[in-house]
Scaffold this active site. Structure first.
Site, short mmCIF file in Angstrom:
data_model
loop_
_atom_site.label_atom_id
_atom_site.label_comp_id
_atom_site.label_asym_id
_atom_site.label_seq_id
_atom_site.Cartn_x
_atom_site.Cartn_y
_atom_site.Cartn_z
N THR A 61 -65.88 82.18 10.64
CA THR A 61 -64.79 81.26 10.32
C THR A 61 -64.08 80.82 11.58
OG1 THR A 61 -62.92 80.91 8.81
CG2 THR A 61 -63.04 83.06 9.91
N LYS A 65 -67.00 78.76 14.80
CA LYS A 65 -68.18 78.16 14.17
C LYS A 65 -69.09 77.44 15.17
CE LYS A 65 -66.27 77.71 9.53
NZ LYS A 65 -66.11 76.85 8.34
N ASN A 87 -71.73 78.90 10.03
CA ASN A 87 -70.78 79.74 9.29
C ASN A 87 -71.46 80.95 8.65
OD1 ASN A 87 -72.06 78.43 7.04
ND2 ASN A 87 -70.24 78.90 5.82
N ASP A 103 -71.56 75.90 4.60
CA ASP A 103 -70.45 74.98 4.30
C ASP A 103 -71.00 73.64 3.80
OD1 ASP A 103 -68.32 76.64 4.96
OD2 ASP A 103 -68.21 75.93 7.03
N GLY A 131 -59.40 66.12 10.70
CA GLY A 131 -59.83 67.24 11.52
C GLY A 131 -61.20 66.97 12.14
N GLY A 133 -63.16 69.86 13.68
CA GLY A 133 -63.76 71.14 14.06
C GLY A 133 -65.10 71.37 13.40
N ALA A 135 -65.88 72.77 10.51
CA ALA A 135 -65.97 72.39 9.10
C ALA A 135 -66.18 70.89 8.94
CB ALA A 135 -64.71 72.84 8.36
N TYR A 212 -58.24 76.76 0.35
CA TYR A 212 -58.25 77.30 -1.02
C TYR A 212 -57.08 78.25 -1.29
CZ TYR A 212 -60.22 81.23 1.52
OH TYR A 212 -60.40 82.25 2.41
#
Length: 250
Positions: A61, A65, A87, A103, A131, A133, A135, A212
C-alpha cells in the site's frame, strides 16, 4: 505456517489484516497468518523478506506501490508490467519475488458492475482522475481498456495533469465521472476532501472514491449533496483481495 502480510507506511488501520484473518477462520484455512509490516523506508524490503522465511505473499500500500519494484525479480506482464505499480507480491519457494497489480482487477470489475447497475455504457463517459500515485496508474489503465477517456488532476499543473484550480464548468460538463485515487479523506482525516468545485456538480455526475474508510468520505458526501451518484472503494477492495489470494495460491 504460511505467512502473508501488508507493507506500507503508516499502517494506521488495515482492512487487509482483518479481512484475511476472518477468511482463514471462516474457510477453515490452517496454518496461515496475516501481519502488518510498517516499512518507513522501502530499502528495508530485502531485510524484511530475509527475516521471515515462511512468507509467501504480500500486499503493498501507500507509499510503496512503485518504490518496491526495484527489489522484485519479475513483474506480471498482464498487470504490474503494464501499469508500473505493484500492490501484490508472490514469493516463490525458491525466493523469487513476482509483482502483480490486483487494484486494476478490483477497480475495473467494480466500476463495470456499478455502471451496469446504472444502465450506463462505459465508453460514453469521460473521467477526471484525482491523484497521480500508484493507484492512479491502475485506474487509468483500466479506463483505457474500457475506452473511457480521462484527464489526470494533480496539485501542480504539469504536461500530463491539470491543477485542481483549473477545473472549470466546461470541464465538468464534459467529464462526468470523477475518481479519487488519492488518500485524501481517509480515516482519521475524515473532514478532508479533494479540492474540486463541488458547487458545480449536478445529478449528471458520478463520483467514485477508492477510499473505503469511512464508508462515505467527505468527497462522496459533498457530491451526494449536489445530486451526484456516488460509490465507495469497498467492493474494489474485496475484489482485489480475493484476486491476491488467488495469485498467492496458484
Amino acid at each position: 505456517m504460511r505467512r502473508y502480510g501488508l507493507i506500507g507506511y503508516p499502517l494506521t488501520h488495515s482492512f487487509s489484516q482483518k479481512y484475511f484473518t476472518e477468511k482463514f477462520a471462516k474457510e477453515g484455512i490452517p496454518d496461515s497468518r496475516y501481519d502488518l509490516f510498517e516499512l518507513p523506508d522501502p530499502t528495508a524490503f530485502p531485510e524484511l523478506i530475509a527475516s521471515i522465511p515462511d512468507l509467501v505473499g504480500l500486499n503493498v500500500t501507500i507509499p510503496h506501490k512503485q518504490a518496491v519494484i526495484p527489489f522484485l525479480d519479475e513483474l506480471d506482464p498482464a498487470s504490474a508490467g503494464r501499469i508500473g505499480a505493484v500492490n501484490t507480491i508472490r514469493i516463490l519457494p525458491n525466493g523469487r519475488k513476482i509483482g502483480y497489480n490486483t487494484d486494476y482487477y478490483g477497480f475495473r470489475l467494480s466500476l463495470e458492475d456499478w455502471l451496469k447497475s446504472l444502465e450506463i455504457i462505459p465508453d460514453i463517459l469521460q473521467a477526471l482522475v484525482l491523484g497521480n500515485g500508484g493507484a492512479a496508474k491502475a485506474v487509468t489503465t483500466a479506463l483505457t481498456d474500457l475506452q473511457i477517456r480521462y484527464r489526470l488532476i494533480s496539485r501542480q499543473q504539469t504536461a500530463e495533469a491539470l491543477a485542481y484550480d483549473a477545473i472549470s464548468p466546461e470541464i465538468l460538463e464534459e467529464y462526468r465521472l470523477i475518481i479519487n485515487t488519492s488518500p485524501v479523506g481517509t480515516y482519521p482525516n475524515t473532514e478532508a476532501s479533494p479540492a474540486i468545485p463541488y458547487g458545480m456538480l449536478t445529478h449528471r455526475h458520478l463520483l467514485y472514491d477508492l477510499v473505503y474508510n469511512p464508508a462515505e468520505t467527505r468527497f462522496l458526501q459533498l457530491g451526494r449533496e449536489h445530486g451526484a451518484t456516488t460509490h465507495n472503494g469497498l467492493p474494489m477492495l474485496h475484489l482485489q483481495a480475493e484476486k491476491a489470494w488467488e495469485i498467492w495460491n496458484r
